[in-house]
Design a protein around this motif. Sequence first.
Motif, PDB file in Angstrom:
ATOM      1  N   SER A  93       0.795  -1.170   0.206  1.00 24.40           N
ATOM      2  CA  SER A  93      -0.036  -0.008  -0.005  1.00 24.40           C
ATOM      3  C   SER A  93       0.804   1.133   0.178  1.00 24.40           C
ATOM      4  O   SER A  93       2.177   1.172   0.238  1.00 24.40           O
ATOM      5  CB  SER A  93      -1.045   0.042   1.099  1.00 24.40           C
ATOM      6  N   MET A  94       0.109   2.386  -0.479  1.00 21.90           N
ATOM      7  CA  MET A  94       0.935   3.660  -0.443  1.00 21.90           C
ATOM      8  C   MET A  94       0.258   4.706   0.357  1.00 21.90           C
ATOM      9  O   MET A  94      -1.006   4.782   0.149  1.00 21.90           O
ATOM     10  CB  MET A  94       0.919   3.730  -1.994  1.00 21.90           C
ATOM     11  N   ILE A  95       1.037   5.502   0.981  1.00 22.76           N
ATOM     12  CA  ILE A  95       0.704   6.749   1.684  1.00 22.76           C
ATOM     13  C   ILE A  95       1.087   7.915   1.072  1.00 22.76           C
ATOM     14  O   ILE A  95       2.256   7.935   0.484  1.00 22.76           O
ATOM     15  CB  ILE A  95       1.301   6.785   3.222  1.00 22.76           C
ATOM     16  N   MET A  96       0.084   8.785   0.673  1.00 21.59           N
ATOM     17  CA  MET A  96       0.402   9.712  -0.504  1.00 21.59           C
ATOM     18  C   MET A  96       0.709  10.956   0.591  1.00 21.59           C
ATOM     19  O   MET A  96       0.722  11.139   1.486  1.00 21.59           O
ATOM     20  CB  MET A  96      -1.077  10.157  -0.950  1.00 21.59           C
ATOM     21  N   GLN A  97       0.830  11.965  -0.233  1.00 19.47           N
ATOM     22  CA  GLN A  97       1.653  13.199   0.378  1.00 19.47           C
ATOM     23  C   GLN A  97       0.765  14.055   1.278  1.00 19.47           C
ATOM     24  O   GLN A  97       0.857  14.264   2.333  1.00 19.47           O
ATOM     25  CB  GLN A  97       2.094  14.248  -0.788  1.00 19.47           C
ATOM     26  N   LEU A 175       4.214  -4.473   2.413  1.00 17.95           N
ATOM     27  CA  LEU A 175       5.159  -3.445   1.743  1.00 17.95           C
ATOM     28  C   LEU A 175       4.227  -2.336   1.973  1.00 17.95           C
ATOM     29  O   LEU A 175       3.206  -2.120   1.480  1.00 17.95           O
ATOM     30  CB  LEU A 175       5.467  -3.839   0.583  1.00 17.95           C
ATOM     31  N   LEU A 176       5.072  -1.247   2.392  1.00 19.40           N
ATOM     32  CA  LEU A 176       4.385   0.192   2.461  1.00 19.40           C
ATOM     33  C   LEU A 176       5.287   1.208   1.658  1.00 19.40           C
ATOM     34  O   LEU A 176       6.626   1.248   2.052  1.00 19.40           O
ATOM     35  CB  LEU A 176       4.045   0.579   4.071  1.00 19.40           C
ATOM     36  N   ILE A 177       4.802   1.886   0.955  1.00 23.87           N
ATOM     37  CA  ILE A 177       5.333   2.897   0.050  1.00 23.87           C
ATOM     38  C   ILE A 177       5.007   4.170   0.522  1.00 23.87           C
ATOM     39  O   ILE A 177       3.689   4.496   0.490  1.00 23.87           O
ATOM     40  CB  ILE A 177       5.310   2.778  -1.277  1.00 23.87           C
ATOM     41  N   ALA A 178       5.633   4.911   1.178  1.00 24.30           N
ATOM     42  CA  ALA A 178       5.222   6.279   1.585  1.00 24.30           C
ATOM     43  C   ALA A 178       5.827   7.399   0.999  1.00 24.30           C
ATOM     44  O   ALA A 178       7.202   7.509   0.887  1.00 24.30           O
ATOM     45  CB  ALA A 178       5.693   6.332   3.282  1.00 24.30           C
ATOM     46  N   ASP A 179       4.999   7.975   0.219  1.00 25.13           N
ATOM     47  CA  ASP A 179       5.744   9.221  -0.833  1.00 25.13           C
ATOM     48  C   ASP A 179       5.689  10.521  -0.002  1.00 25.13           C
ATOM     49  O   ASP A 179       4.242  10.903  -0.128  1.00 25.13           O
ATOM     50  CB  ASP A 179       4.880   9.013  -2.009  1.00 25.13           C
ATOM     51  N   GLU A 180       6.572  11.039   0.220  1.00 20.77           N
ATOM     52  CA  GLU A 180       6.642  12.310   1.033  1.00 20.77           C
ATOM     53  C   GLU A 180       5.377  12.484   2.253  1.00 20.77           C
ATOM     54  O   GLU A 180       4.660  13.260   1.953  1.00 20.77           O
ATOM     55  CB  GLU A 180       6.380  13.409   0.123  1.00 20.77           C
ATOM     56  N   PRO A 181       5.390  11.286   2.966  1.00 24.34           N
ATOM     57  CA  PRO A 181       4.392  11.103   3.920  1.00 24.34           C
ATOM     58  C   PRO A 181       4.194  12.340   4.864  1.00 24.34           C
ATOM     59  O   PRO A 181       2.912  12.698   5.348  1.00 24.34           O
ATOM     60  CB  PRO A 181       4.584  10.089   4.533  1.00 24.34           C
ATOM     61  N   LEU A 208       9.737  -0.943   3.992  1.00 24.20           N
ATOM     62  CA  LEU A 208       8.937   0.117   3.813  1.00 24.20           C
ATOM     63  C   LEU A 208       9.995   0.918   2.736  1.00 24.20           C
ATOM     64  O   LEU A 208      11.128   0.807   2.659  1.00 24.20           O
ATOM     65  CB  LEU A 208       9.180   0.882   5.122  1.00 24.20           C
ATOM     66  N   ILE A 209       9.275   1.472   1.909  1.00 21.28           N
ATOM     67  CA  ILE A 209       9.979   2.514   0.897  1.00 21.28           C
ATOM     68  C   ILE A 209       9.613   3.868   1.137  1.00 21.28           C
ATOM     69  O   ILE A 209       8.409   4.325   1.071  1.00 21.28           O
ATOM     70  CB  ILE A 209       9.797   2.227  -0.683  1.00 21.28           C
ATOM     71  N   LEU A 210      10.517   4.729   1.892  1.00 23.07           N
ATOM     72  CA  LEU A 210      10.072   6.086   2.193  1.00 23.07           C
ATOM     73  C   LEU A 210      10.672   6.987   1.029  1.00 23.07           C
ATOM     74  O   LEU A 210      12.037   6.997   0.834  1.00 23.07           O
ATOM     75  CB  LEU A 210      10.693   6.346   3.565  1.00 23.07           C
ATOM     76  N   ILE A 211       9.751   7.750   0.445  1.00 19.44           N
ATOM     77  CA  ILE A 211      10.343   8.577  -0.541  1.00 19.44           C
ATOM     78  C   ILE A 211      10.261  10.058  -0.096  1.00 19.44           C
ATOM     79  O   ILE A 211       9.307  10.394   0.480  1.00 19.44           O
ATOM     80  CB  ILE A 211       9.367   8.509  -1.869  1.00 19.44           C
ATOM     81  N   SER A 212      11.134  10.818  -0.137  1.00 18.26           N
ATOM     82  CA  SER A 212      11.400  11.923   0.345  1.00 18.26           C
ATOM     83  C   SER A 212      12.329  12.859  -0.429  1.00 18.26           C
ATOM     84  O   SER A 212      13.396  12.342  -0.796  1.00 18.26           O
ATOM     85  CB  SER A 212      11.584  11.874   1.806  1.00 18.26           C
ATOM     86  N   HIS A 213      12.277  14.313  -0.221  1.00 21.68           N
ATOM     87  CA  HIS A 213      13.464  14.985  -0.786  1.00 21.68           C
ATOM     88  C   HIS A 213      14.558  15.283   0.280  1.00 21.68           C
ATOM     89  O   HIS A 213      15.441  16.146   0.382  1.00 21.68           O
ATOM     90  CB  HIS A 213      12.790  16.120  -1.428  1.00 21.68           C
ATOM     91  N   ASP A 214      13.885  15.017   1.573  1.00 24.06           N
ATOM     92  CA  ASP A 214      14.796  15.341   2.841  1.00 24.06           C
ATOM     93  C   ASP A 214      15.778  14.353   3.211  1.00 24.06           C
ATOM     94  O   ASP A 214      15.346  13.452   3.936  1.00 24.06           O
ATOM     95  CB  ASP A 214      13.682  15.648   3.906  1.00 24.06           C
ATOM     96  N   LEU A 215      16.947  14.458   2.948  1.00 18.36           N
ATOM     97  CA  LEU A 215      17.909  13.816   3.322  1.00 18.36           C
ATOM     98  C   LEU A 215      17.882  13.441   4.767  1.00 18.36           C
ATOM     99  O   LEU A 215      18.149  12.044   5.028  1.00 18.36           O
ATOM    100  CB  LEU A 215      19.553  14.354   2.930  1.00 18.36           C
ATOM    101  N   ASN A 216      18.206  14.394   5.696  1.00 20.91           N
ATOM    102  CA  ASN A 216      18.369  14.096   7.037  1.00 20.91           C
ATOM    103  C   ASN A 216      17.176  13.253   7.553  1.00 20.91           C
ATOM    104  O   ASN A 216      17.424  12.235   8.349  1.00 20.91           O
ATOM    105  CB  ASN A 216      18.314  15.676   7.832  1.00 20.91           C
ATOM    106  N   LEU A 217      16.051  13.591   7.093  1.00 17.53           N
ATOM    107  CA  LEU A 217      14.828  12.687   7.516  1.00 17.53           C
ATOM    108  C   LEU A 217      14.674  11.297   7.046  1.00 17.53           C
ATOM    109  O   LEU A 217      14.642  10.469   8.004  1.00 17.53           O
ATOM    110  CB  LEU A 217      13.629  13.388   6.848  1.00 17.53           C
TER     111      LEU A 217
END
Lengths: 278, 247
Positions: A93-97, A175-181, A208-217
């Motif tokens: 499943s996928m968590i959207m922004q 599997l969880l895909i989190a796109d800029e959650p 978990l696949i965590l998609i983000s532009h924030d490297l530190n996070l």
Amino acid sequence: MSAPLLSVEDLRVSFPTPTGRVEVVKGLSFDLGRERLGIVGESGSGKSMTGRAILRLVRAPGRVEARRLEFEGTEIQSLSERKMRDLRGARISMIMQDPKFSLNPVMTVGRQIAEALQAHERLDRRATRARVLEMLEAVRINEPERVAKMYPHEISGGMGQRVMIAMMLIPRPSLLIADEPTSALDVSVQAQVLDLIDELVRDHGMGLILISHDLNLVSRYCDRIMVMNAGRVVESCAAADLRHAEHPYTRGLLAAVPRMHETRDSLPVLDRSDWSGT
Amino acid sequence: MSAISLSDLDISYGSAKVVEGVSFDVAEGESFALVGESGSGKSTVLKAIAGLAPDWTGGMSVLGQPRGHRPDRGFARRCQMVFQDPYGSLHPRKTVDTVLSEPLQVHGLGNRDARVEEMLRAVGLDRRFRFRYPHQLSGGQRQRVAIARALMLEPKVMLLDEPTSALDVSVQAEILNLLKRLRAEQGLTYLMVTHNLPVVGFMCDRMAVMNRGRVVEIAPATALHDGSFADPYSRALYAASGGTAHD
């Protein structure tokens, strides 16, 4: 590591333009076990398209090709649309922004979560209700019975995102895909939501696949990090080793973030000529 | 003379009072931040100063001139605002050139062509962007246009509402550097709303922490180095942003 949960080999996503097809993901390969993988990159790096391609959510005229796209040993590309619907939500499943645009505004929170469950499991009303309330409690919503009767506009952004998480996790996917959650949320709420995702992923032994532009996070919440630029992976490393990243692009991204103990007069800006062609 | 002076400011939307008893002074040439979570009223304060939230009581003055409740043409020459979302704040059917010339036209200023060219250069945009539409620009380029538009009338005070939160970190760095350079070059005063504390550390001299419509603390930006906040809410916000206090 045991057999990977997800195995991607040479994934390509392309879109037609007046000057021919443009590839936005150019030959991506990775294996994911029951671990936490972070995909980092700027807008347009292809990170979100990767997430969507795994769920086969890239619509025509976009085209997804891959030598292999296996989930739990099944080739996803050859599944029928109907089989795919059974997979989405239930297994991946996928968590959207932004919860504001992802929740149905005319349906109560409780009904939406129940709907997610009923799409994949046959349960009677009482059992459904119990699972919904249990799930709302798991995402740390106080007074779940009251909140279940509320509409999305009546709850805050952080609560909305927790409702989204509840909705995505209630069918117990692996599997969880989190796109800029959390990019639509306040900093104080961000940490809570990510801690929650982290805890649930660990407890259920999910990937978990965590998609983000924030490297530190991403480095804080993942085991492994892939840095993407212009559709390619430029660097892949363990989250703990991010500080020692070698690729100029990764280093540039890291340096561009203002720090809490900031003393620099100006922030280093990415010089894009540095790695073009690599 | 202070650039912005607020005293006992209350702001309401309809029957809901969203900001209560806010008072602070921003010195000329200072960069001052308003920080807090969504709903804390920080953007509302900016809107009230800009005249976009007319239902307020209390005292407001900008560069020594008291702010009234009516639209004030002279005010636009002194103070301008840059909004959060560069995708929403530029007119989709107007070219960059039109957007930048419009303020000059409204205020009857001449020499438009040269001024537009000069401003594009100041914000680091190539001249070929001049006749483009917003959809032909990236987020960072749009925010540069929005900043250029605000600077066209050569204001001394700039209100910045989360100017980089819609942008990527790498683009954010470019815009923050730009804002910092412009302030130094043109002697501007900034009042900036943000929820990102490291950005405050980079850009600002002082900050006011807001919670539920009230200012709970005014602290120097150096408090971010050691976490020396007095108010428990400020400490919590600092901790949530990844700050670690050294006692």
